[in-house]
Scaffold this active site. Structure first.
Site, mmCIF file in Angstrom:
data_model
loop_
_atom_site.group_PDB
_atom_site.id
_atom_site.type_symbol
_atom_site.label_atom_id
_atom_site.label_comp_id
_atom_site.label_asym_id
_atom_site.label_seq_id
_atom_site.Cartn_x
_atom_site.Cartn_y
_atom_site.Cartn_z
ATOM 1 C CG ASP A 101 63.745 33.560 34.359
ATOM 2 O OD1 ASP A 101 63.230 33.145 35.427
ATOM 3 O OD2 ASP A 101 63.128 34.231 33.531
ATOM 4 C CE1 TYR A 113 55.386 41.270 45.056
ATOM 5 C CE2 TYR A 113 54.103 42.163 46.879
ATOM 6 C CZ TYR A 113 55.329 41.882 46.298
ATOM 7 O OH TYR A 113 56.487 42.217 46.963
HETATM 8 P P1 NAD Z 1 63.706 45.259 42.367
HETATM 9 O O1 NAD Z 1 62.795 45.209 41.180
HETATM 10 O O2 NAD Z 1 64.649 46.402 42.457
HETATM 11 O O3 NAD Z 1 64.509 43.903 42.509
HETATM 12 C C1 NAD Z 1 64.059 42.661 41.996
HETATM 13 C C2 NAD Z 1 65.199 42.027 41.223
HETATM 14 O O4 NAD Z 1 64.792 40.728 40.787
HETATM 15 C C3 NAD Z 1 65.592 42.816 39.971
HETATM 16 O O5 NAD Z 1 66.995 43.008 39.939
HETATM 17 C C4 NAD Z 1 65.123 41.935 38.812
HETATM 18 O O6 NAD Z 1 65.907 42.083 37.651
HETATM 19 C C5 NAD Z 1 65.214 40.548 39.436
HETATM 20 N N1 NAD Z 1 64.314 39.565 38.799
HETATM 21 C C6 NAD Z 1 62.986 39.712 38.548
HETATM 22 N N2 NAD Z 1 62.496 38.597 37.962
HETATM 23 C C7 NAD Z 1 63.527 37.722 37.869
HETATM 24 C C8 NAD Z 1 63.657 36.400 37.360
HETATM 25 N N3 NAD Z 1 62.600 35.752 36.815
HETATM 26 N N4 NAD Z 1 64.860 35.795 37.417
HETATM 27 C C9 NAD Z 1 65.946 36.453 37.939
HETATM 28 N N5 NAD Z 1 65.887 37.700 38.437
HETATM 29 C C10 NAD Z 1 64.693 38.336 38.390
HETATM 30 O O7 NAD Z 1 62.741 45.231 43.664
HETATM 31 P P2 NAD Z 1 63.068 45.393 45.228
HETATM 32 O O8 NAD Z 1 62.201 46.473 45.730
HETATM 33 O O9 NAD Z 1 64.537 45.441 45.456
HETATM 34 O O10 NAD Z 1 62.480 44.023 45.797
HETATM 35 C C11 NAD Z 1 63.303 42.947 46.256
HETATM 36 C C12 NAD Z 1 62.423 41.922 46.952
HETATM 37 O O11 NAD Z 1 61.795 42.511 48.107
HETATM 38 C C13 NAD Z 1 61.283 41.374 46.105
HETATM 39 O O12 NAD Z 1 61.141 39.996 46.368
HETATM 40 C C14 NAD Z 1 60.068 42.132 46.589
HETATM 41 O O13 NAD Z 1 58.876 41.395 46.367
HETATM 42 C C15 NAD Z 1 60.391 42.267 48.069
HETATM 43 N N6 NAD Z 1 59.707 43.379 48.724
HETATM 44 C C16 NAD Z 1 60.016 44.672 48.413
HETATM 45 C C17 NAD Z 1 59.358 45.709 49.090
HETATM 46 C C18 NAD Z 1 59.666 47.154 48.793
HETATM 47 O O14 NAD Z 1 59.069 48.037 49.437
HETATM 48 N N7 NAD Z 1 60.551 47.474 47.877
HETATM 49 C C19 NAD Z 1 58.381 45.418 50.060
HETATM 50 C C20 NAD Z 1 58.093 44.076 50.331
HETATM 51 C C21 NAD Z 1 58.780 43.071 49.691
#
Ligand code: NAD
Length: 303
Positions: free
Chosen positions: A51, A140
């Site tokens: 984590d 968020y």
């Molecule tokens: P995702 O949920 O697929 O990936 C997030 C990952 O973080 C997951 O593998 C999860 O298991 C891990 N995680 C969550 N909490 C955790 C913790 N406390 N400790 C360790 N690991 C943890 O989401 P994503 O879409 O791949 O997003 C990746 C990043 O991009 C994020 O920071 C998100 O805020 C940012 N983001 C995504 C988008 C989008 O459109 N998908 C847009 C803007 C920003």
């Protein structure tokens, strides 16, 4: 030297890990698998199921001294952040700060996954540049902006080298179709399963869709740069929901059908990011058109 990727078992993080491994980098993934999946893990990357809020995560950075950290692990749901703001801040603010403190100590580059849509909200200028006033309303968006402020503070006080990348709406293979965001994944899954997707409102709201491969390229560019700052990462192009659905259906080779529900409270009418600063300072610009990206995404969902 190692590149540490937090969230490397998630949608975007796993694509970044694949690209780093393909370049011959030593990659260390930190992920607690809360929303990510073991299936996404690159077998050639080292994996620690930790984590980001834990002392173990900070110790790992101090002991391993990576050359860079790409921090993508997060609580990613805007609606969950509204329901559970303390949890959101714990993961996205305190968790990020835990890593930032250790990164500043070892002196490594920090590339942060931030957000454009949730930070600017109903912006006056579209495409929105970075100097648009940022007054996010969702926990968020507030948490992501707070994390950016910490990065700036640690640069000023401790010389931390960082880039905060404010992503537009990311889509592509491996995106989870079961969340409440990720409209390309949700529509693709529904159309393939023969279900009728729901569009909230008349479908005229616009968003800026950017392919995950372009997000990976932005991370790689930010990793190799020594510029510090906050960069929009998007296409600058607005696409409305009705058009998006038609294009997804065309890419899948199925009939476009949808039912319209009531609009969702809090959804902004229009959004797109001006990524000119990233082009000038990081040498990044999006290369994948919506049509190409949707075709690749459709192939993956059909597979
Ligand atoms: P995702 O949920 O697929 O990936 C997030 C990952 O973080 C997951 O593998 C999860 O298991 C891990 N995680 C969550 N909490 C955790 C913790 N406390 N400790 C360790 N690991 C943890 O989401 P994503 O879409 O791949 O997003 C990746 C990043 O991009 C994020 O920071 C998100 O805020 C940012 N983001 C995504 C988008 C989008 O459109 N998908 C847009 C803007 C920003």
């Amino acid at each position: 030297m190692t590149v540490l990727v937090t969230g490397g078992a998630g949608f975007i993080g796993s694509h970044l890990v694949d690209a780093l491994v393909a370049r011959g980098e030593e990659v260390l993934v930190v992920d607690d698998l809360s929303s990510g999946s073991q299936r996404n893990l690159n077998p050639r990357a080292e994996f620690e199921m930790i984590d980001i809020r834990s002392e173990q995560a900070a110790r790992l950075i101090r002991e391993r001294g990576p050359r860079a950290i790409c921090h993508l692990a997060a609580q990613v749901s805007v609606s969950r952040s509204v329901r559970e703001p303390l949890l959101d801040a714990d993961v996205n603010v305190a968790g990020t700060l835990n890593l930032v403190v250790a990164a500043a100590e070892v002196g490594c580059r920090f590339v942060f996954a931030s957000t454009g849509g949730a930070i600017y909200g109903a912006a006056k200028r579209i495409p929105t540049p970075e100097d648009e006033p940022a007054w996010p309303v969702s926990p968020y968006g507030i948490g992501k902006l707070a994390a950016e402020h910490y990065l700036h503070g640690f640069r000023e006080q401790a010389g931390l080298s960082y880039a905060a990348l404010r992503y537009a709406n990311v889509y592509g293979p491996r995106q989870d179709p079961h969340g409440e965001a990720g409209v390309v994944a949700i529509f693709s899954r529904a159309l393939i399963d023969g279900r009728t997707p729901t569009i909230h409102g008349p479908g005229t709201d616009t968003r800026d869709y950017v392919f995950v491969g372009d997000i990976v390229a932005a991370n790689l560019a930010a990793l190799e740069s020594d510029r510090a700052g906050h960069y929009n990462i998007g296409s600058g192009v607005q696409t409305d929901v009705n058009t998006l659905l038609e294009r997804i259906a065309a890419a899948l080779g199925v009939e476009a059908r949808a039912e319209h529900g009531p609009p969702r409270a809090g959804d902004v009418r229009a959004s797109a990011l001006d990524a000119g600063l990233a082009e000038r300072e990081l040498g990044w610009r999006p290369l994948v058109t919506l049509e190409e990206g949707l075709r690749e995404t459709a192939e993956w969902f059909k597979g």
